[in-house]
Design a protein around this motif. Structure first.
Motif, PDB file in Angstrom:
ATOM      1  N   GLU A   1      62.264  30.232  54.800  1.00 59.85           N
ATOM      2  CA  GLU A   1      61.761  31.468  53.917  1.00 59.85           C
ATOM      3  C   GLU A   1      60.437  30.972  53.348  1.00 59.85           C
ATOM      4  N   LYS A   2      59.716  32.040  53.184  1.00 57.55           N
ATOM      5  CA  LYS A   2      58.416  31.974  52.699  1.00 57.55           C
ATOM      6  C   LYS A   2      58.530  30.791  51.590  1.00 57.55           C
ATOM      7  N   ASP A   3      59.372  31.082  50.636  1.00 57.34           N
ATOM      8  CA  ASP A   3      59.250  30.354  49.233  1.00 57.34           C
ATOM      9  C   ASP A   3      60.100  29.279  49.251  1.00 57.34           C
TER      10      ASP A   3
ATOM     11  N   ARG B   1      66.806  26.569  54.629  1.00 57.81           N
ATOM     12  CA  ARG B   1      68.285  26.273  54.034  1.00 57.81           C
ATOM     13  C   ARG B   1      69.200  26.398  55.328  1.00 57.81           C
ATOM     14  N   LEU B   2      70.428  25.488  55.326  1.00 56.93           N
ATOM     15  CA  LEU B   2      71.030  25.429  56.529  1.00 56.93           C
ATOM     16  C   LEU B   2      71.727  26.638  56.886  1.00 56.93           C
ATOM     17  N   ALA B   3      71.950  27.032  58.164  1.00 60.92           N
ATOM     18  CA  ALA B   3      72.361  28.411  58.390  1.00 60.92           C
ATOM     19  C   ALA B   3      73.144  28.360  59.839  1.00 60.92           C
ATOM     20  N   ILE B   4      73.844  29.337  60.092  1.00 62.31           N
ATOM     21  CA  ILE B   4      75.037  29.210  61.241  1.00 62.31           C
ATOM     22  C   ILE B   4      74.534  30.609  61.739  1.00 62.31           C
ATOM     23  N   ARG B   5      74.259  30.643  63.316  1.00 60.32           N
ATOM     24  CA  ARG B   5      74.113  31.818  64.161  1.00 60.32           C
ATOM     25  C   ARG B   5      75.646  32.106  64.532  1.00 60.32           C
TER      26      ARG B   5
ATOM     27  N   GLY C   1      73.430  28.957  53.813  1.00 60.59           N
ATOM     28  CA  GLY C   1      74.003  28.220  53.078  1.00 60.59           C
ATOM     29  C   GLY C   1      73.033  28.464  51.708  1.00 60.59           C
ATOM     30  N   ASP C   2      73.189  27.436  51.047  1.00 58.76           N
ATOM     31  CA  ASP C   2      72.555  27.431  49.679  1.00 58.76           C
ATOM     32  C   ASP C   2      71.405  26.482  49.758  1.00 58.76           C
ATOM     33  N   ASP C   3      70.585  26.493  48.575  1.00 59.72           N
ATOM     34  CA  ASP C   3      69.345  25.703  48.693  1.00 59.72           C
ATOM     35  C   ASP C   3      69.406  23.985  48.720  1.00 59.72           C
TER      36      ASP C   3
END
Length: 213
Positions: free
Chosen positions: A159-161, A166-170, A189-191
């Protein structure tokens, strides 16, 4: 592409619907589109197949790509076991054990599925074809399961900011018998630092909550 926040986590879920199993293109997206059909069903939980290297290492502090995928799968299995739900989950180790009891079935493993085309198509995938169709159909037949949930890939969502992401699942929901994609989503997920054990555990819990009917 639609965005919304969950009341439980306050995190943004990004999802897209492939209407292979019902509903039209004009349907209004919901936080868990199509996942209610899993209630009371036997459902395959396919293992993570792909893990991208993260800016700060591998997910969960893993030693490499294969280890990262296995660690992510283990956390998701644990979270689903803790969260419960009204579906009868069939986890990857159960799938492999059933295959081991079928020596006539060769060349099929839940940990080595031919998912390259599905990964490349992403949100545009409406169906899946051989050899993947035949592989998953064989697994499902061992348990008389029609549906499969698939946290196909873990990666860092930028993300730009958030320079570190952050960890993510496809993730996918599949109708195994029809060979169609019922739902596709990116679950963030979270930050926490993406490679941390905490980030993986939290993401697994968020995913388990999302898919549990």
């Amino acid at each position: 592409m639609a965005k919304w926040t969950t009341a439980a986590t306050g995190l943004v879920l990004v999802a897209a619907i492939s209407c292979g199993g019902g509903g039209g293109a004009s349907d209004v997206p919901a936080p868990t589109p199509g996942l209610s059909i899993l209630t009371g069903k036997t459902v395959l939980v396919l293992p993570v197949q792909y893990a991208r290297q993260l800016p700060d290492g591998w997910v969960g502090g893993a030693s490499g790509r294969r280890d990262a995928a296995l660690q992510a799968t283990s956390e998701i299995v644990f979270a689903l076991g803790e969260y419960g739900g009204r579906a009868d989950w069939v986890f990857p180790d159960q799938q492999q054990a059933a295959l081991d009891q079928q020596p006539a079935i060769e060349g099929v493993s839940p940990y080595m599925l031919s998912a390259g085309d599905l990964l490349r198509e992403g949100s545009h995938a409406k169906d899946f074809r051989d050899p993947l169709y035949g592989q998953i159909r064989m697994l499902a037949a061992l348990f008389d399961a029609r549906y499969a949930v698939w946290p196909l890939e873990v990666f860092s969502l930028q993300e730009k900011d958030e320079p570190q992401g952050r960890l993510a699942i496809r993730a996918y929901l599949l109708d195994v018998r029809a060979g169609t994609v019922l739902w596709y989503g990116i679950v963030p997920g979270d930050d926490q630092p993406p490679a941390s054990a905490g980030a993986l555990a939290t993401l697994a819990q968020i995913y388990a909550e999302l898919i549990s009917p």
